[in-house]
Scaffold this motif. Sequence first.
Motif: not given
Length: 552
Positions: A100-108, A207-211, A217-221
Motif C-alpha cells: 500500500v502506498v497511502p497518499v494524502n488526498p490533498m496532493l495535486m 511518504y515523508t519529506s525532508g531536507t 517512501g518509508c518502507v514497512h513490512t
Amino acid sequence: MNAPHYAHWPKGLPHAITTPDTSVYVNLQVAAMRYSRKPAIIFYDTVLSYAQVHEQVLALAGYLQQVCGVQRGDRVLLDMQNSPQFIIGYYAIMRADAMVVPVNPMLMTDELHHYVDDSGAKAALVSQEIFSRIAPLVGKTCLSQVVVAAYSDYLIAPTELNVPDFVRAPYAVTAMPGVTPWKQALDAGHAPRAHAAGPDDLACMPYTSGTTGKPKGCVHTHRSVMFNSVASPTWSGPMAPDHVTLAVLPFFHVTGMQSVMNAMIYTGGTIVVLPRWDRDAAGQLITRYKVTTWTLIPTMMIDFLSNPRLAEYDISRLQRVSGGGAAMPAAIAQKLLDLTGQTYMEGYGLSETMAASHVNPPNRMKQQCLGVPYLNVDARIVDPVTLKEVPQGENGEIWIHGPQVFQGYWNDPKKTAEAFAELDGKRFFRSGDLGYVDEEGFFFFTDRLKRMINASGFKVWPAEVEAMMYQHPAVQECCIIAARDPYRGETVKAVIVRRPGSDASAEDVMKWAQEKMAAYKVPKLVEFVDALPKSATGKVMWRSLQEKEMEK
C-alpha cells in the motif's frame, strides 16, 4: 538502559509483547471468521458487517491481480479520503500480496507524479473527486490501471446526518482506457490467488519529506505494521470487539491508519467513518453509536468543545481519548476531563515508526508530554554531534529502537544510512526531533533538528515547498518558514525576493500555489524582501528568518 518509567507501567502488562507472524490482511480474515455479522464499518448510518467487508476485499484483490496485473511486492497507490473504500482498498492491496502506498488526498498532479514515478506503482485506487488530478498520469507514466470509487456507493441506508456534496455525488467519471469504476471491479467477481505475503514482505509505504525537498517512501513490512496494530489497543487495557471508534483522523496518515483503522480491525471493533471533520456530525455519531474510543488532533478537540450545541451530545461513554501531532492546550484538556472524566492520552511517533513509539501510561498521564517508550521500545536522548547519550534532563536528539521502526527509505541507501546509528549494540532510528527525559523517564519535545512546520498535525517540509515555489515566474529566491497561527498552531510563510520587473502580489503567489500543491502546504502569508540573509558560503540562513518571525 535506565528505565524509571516502568514504575508507571500499565498494571499487569508485560514490558514486551509478541505479535502474530502473519500478514496484516490476516487480521481482517480472522475478524471476519469470528465476528461475521458484527458491524465493521458504519458510514453515515450505513452498516457493513465483517463478512461483507471481507467478501469485497477478496473481490477487489482478485481484480488487482487478474486484471491490473499486480504481483507480489508491487506498489499500489491508495488515494482517497476516509471511507469504506479506503479500508476495503487497503486490505485488498495487502491480500493481493502488494504494498500500500497511502497518499494524502490533498496532493495535486505535480506532487502525485513524484509518488507514481518514485514508487513505480502500476495501479491505483482513487476516489472520484480526486481522479482529475491523477488522470494526466494514467498511461503517461508507469501507472496504467486505476479503479475509481464514488463514496455514494456506500450510502445505502437513509440518514438525516449532514452528508457533504462530494460524498453524495453519484459516479460521474468519463470512461477512458485503464480506468474502471469501483462497483464494476467488484462485480467482475475475480478470485484472488492464494495469499503468499508473510511478516517480512513489503506492506505499506507512507511518504515523508525532508531536507532534500522530495518526499521519501518509508518502507514497512507486515511485521512493522503489525506491531502497532496490536500494541495500540493493548496499551490502555485489552480492547474488546465491542469497542466503537470514531475515525476522524485521515487513514492515509499513520496515526489514523494504525491507532484507529488497523487497531480496530485487529480487535474486531467497529469503525464509525467520517470522510472530513464535522463537529456536529462527530457529536451525533458519538451519541448514536455509543463511541468508546476517539483518536484526534488538538485542533479537532478545540473545535468540538467550542460547539454551542455540545450539550445535545452524549459523550459519556468515551473510555479513551488520545492523539498526537501537537501538544493539547492545558485548558482544552481540562475541559475534556470535566465533561467526560477522560484525560487526553498524548503520544508520539513518525511515519518511520508507523505511528507510536511513545505513549503516556493510562495511570500516569502528563500533559504536553510525549509519554514513555512503550511496548518493546528502547528510546534514548543522544547528543547529535558526539552521538553519546546525554544525562537525564539534558536536551538531545530522540533515538528509537523497536519493532515498528521502518526498514529504510525506498531506493535511497544514502538517506537510510544517515537515518540510523548504533548504540549499545542496537540499531537506532534518529528521529531528527530534540527533547529531554525527566526524572520519571517521560519524554518531552523541545525543538526540531530538521526544518519542519507542523500545521494542524500535517508536516510541511520547507525545502519541498521552496522547490515548488521556484516554478513561479515572479520568484527569484524563496525561503519557507513557520509562522504562529492561533488555530493551526503553525502555518506556512513564504519570504520571497521578486524577479526584476515583476509586480506579483502576495495574493497572486498564494493563488498560484493553491493550484500547484496541497492546501496545507500553500503559504498563508507572503512577505517580499530585497534580499535573503545568507552565510559566507551563500546558503540562505533560514534559521535567522525563523527566529525573527517567532519574535513578533
